[in-house]
Structures are given as C-alpha cells and as structure tokens.
Design a protein around this motif. Structure first.
Motif, PDB file in Angstrom:
ATOM      1  N   UNK A  39      -8.280   5.455  -3.873  1.00 20.59           N
ATOM      2  CA  UNK A  39      -7.085   4.678  -4.208  1.00 20.59           C
ATOM      3  C   UNK A  39      -7.292   3.236  -3.736  1.00 20.59           C
ATOM      4  N   UNK A  40      -7.008   2.302  -4.613  1.00 18.21           N
ATOM      5  CA  UNK A  40      -7.174   0.886  -4.277  1.00 18.21           C
ATOM      6  C   UNK A  40      -6.339   0.525  -3.050  1.00 18.21           C
ATOM      7  N   UNK A  41      -5.126   1.035  -2.973  1.00 19.01           N
ATOM      8  CA  UNK A  41      -4.254   0.729  -1.833  1.00 19.01           C
ATOM      9  C   UNK A  41      -4.901   1.179  -0.518  1.00 19.01           C
ATOM     10  N   UNK A  42      -5.547   2.351  -0.535  1.00 20.08           N
ATOM     11  CA  UNK A  42      -6.227   2.843   0.672  1.00 20.08           C
ATOM     12  C   UNK A  42      -7.411   1.947   1.026  1.00 20.08           C
ATOM     13  N   UNK A  43      -8.150   1.527   0.006  1.00 17.01           N
ATOM     14  CA  UNK A  43      -9.304   0.647   0.222  1.00 17.01           C
ATOM     15  C   UNK A  43      -8.854  -0.699   0.795  1.00 17.01           C
ATOM     16  N   UNK A  44      -7.807  -1.263   0.213  1.00 19.51           N
ATOM     17  CA  UNK A  44      -7.282  -2.539   0.706  1.00 19.51           C
ATOM     18  C   UNK A  44      -6.802  -2.417   2.146  1.00 19.51           C
ATOM     19  N   UNK A  45      -6.104  -1.321   2.445  1.00 21.42           N
ATOM     20  CA  UNK A  45      -5.591  -1.120   3.802  1.00 21.42           C
ATOM     21  C   UNK A  45      -6.744  -0.977   4.795  1.00 21.42           C
ATOM     22  N   UNK A  46      -7.763  -0.204   4.434  1.00 19.81           N
ATOM     23  CA  UNK A  46      -8.899  -0.001   5.324  1.00 19.81           C
ATOM     24  C   UNK A  46      -9.612  -1.320   5.609  1.00 19.81           C
ATOM     25  N   UNK A  47      -9.736  -2.151   4.593  1.00 22.10           N
ATOM     26  CA  UNK A  47     -10.424  -3.434   4.748  1.00 22.10           C
ATOM     27  C   UNK A  47      -9.523  -4.519   5.332  1.00 22.10           C
ATOM     28  N   UNK A  48      -8.256  -4.205   5.534  1.00 24.87           N
ATOM     29  CA  UNK A  48      -7.325  -5.190   6.076  1.00 24.87           C
ATOM     30  C   UNK A  48      -6.957  -6.266   5.069  1.00 24.87           C
TER      31      UNK A  48
END
Length: 103
Positions: free
Chosen positions: A58-67
C-alpha cells in the motif's frame, strides 16, 4: 548486476496506490533479491499484499515507513492553495469534523 537508482521523494509520491514489489524495493533502496527474500521470510518492513503471483504494497504504508506522509500532504495542500480554480476543496474552507458520539 546493476541496481536501479533509489526513488526520490517526488517519485515515491507519484507511485500508484498499490505499487509493485519492485517499485517498493526501489523506494527503499534495496535490491530485488534481498527484497523478495525479506518477503519470503516475513521480514519485509511493510505489509505485502499478494494478488495472484504479484506482490504489492500500500502506498500509504510505504509513505509512512519512509516518513513521507507529511511531504505528500504538504504538496497536496500547496497545490490546492496555488490552483484556486481547481474543482474540489476551496482554500480556507472550514473543515467538517465528524460528530462525536458517546457510549
């Protein structure tokens, strides 16, 4: 063997809602072999969704992980503020809050 260049924050923000495993690997700056090994072991840092033979995140998860969640939110807000004739939310419009219900 060549490794693809890591994605910039803007490139990560432009990914689709469900990037492929390879796109996630590029965003995380890890190689394909390591990425698939982490998925296989259950150690990939983001939840992986299997769709048939394809792996997606999920893009949202990727964005959150990368800050980068705040980075993307700031870009969206900036774009809305600079494009006043765009349809959608008007800059400065009040934000409707959901009604609080007590139990």
């Amino acid at each position: 063997m060549t490794t693809a260049a890591p994605l910039t924050p803007a490139e990560v923000a432009a990914l689709p809602a469900m990037p492929t495993a390879l796109q996630a690997f590029a965003a995380l700056n890890i190689g394909e072999t390591l990425g698939y090994e982490l998925i296989k072991q259950g150690d990939f840092p983001i939840e992986v969704v299997r769709l048939g033979r394809a792996f997606r995140v999920r893009k949202a998860d990727l964005l959150a992980y990368l800050g980068l969640s705040q980075f993307v939110a700031a870009e969206v807000q900036s774009a809305a503020a600079t494009n006043s004739d765009a349809p959608g939310v008007q800059p400065g419009a009040p934000v409707e809050q959901p009604a609080h219900t007590s139990k």
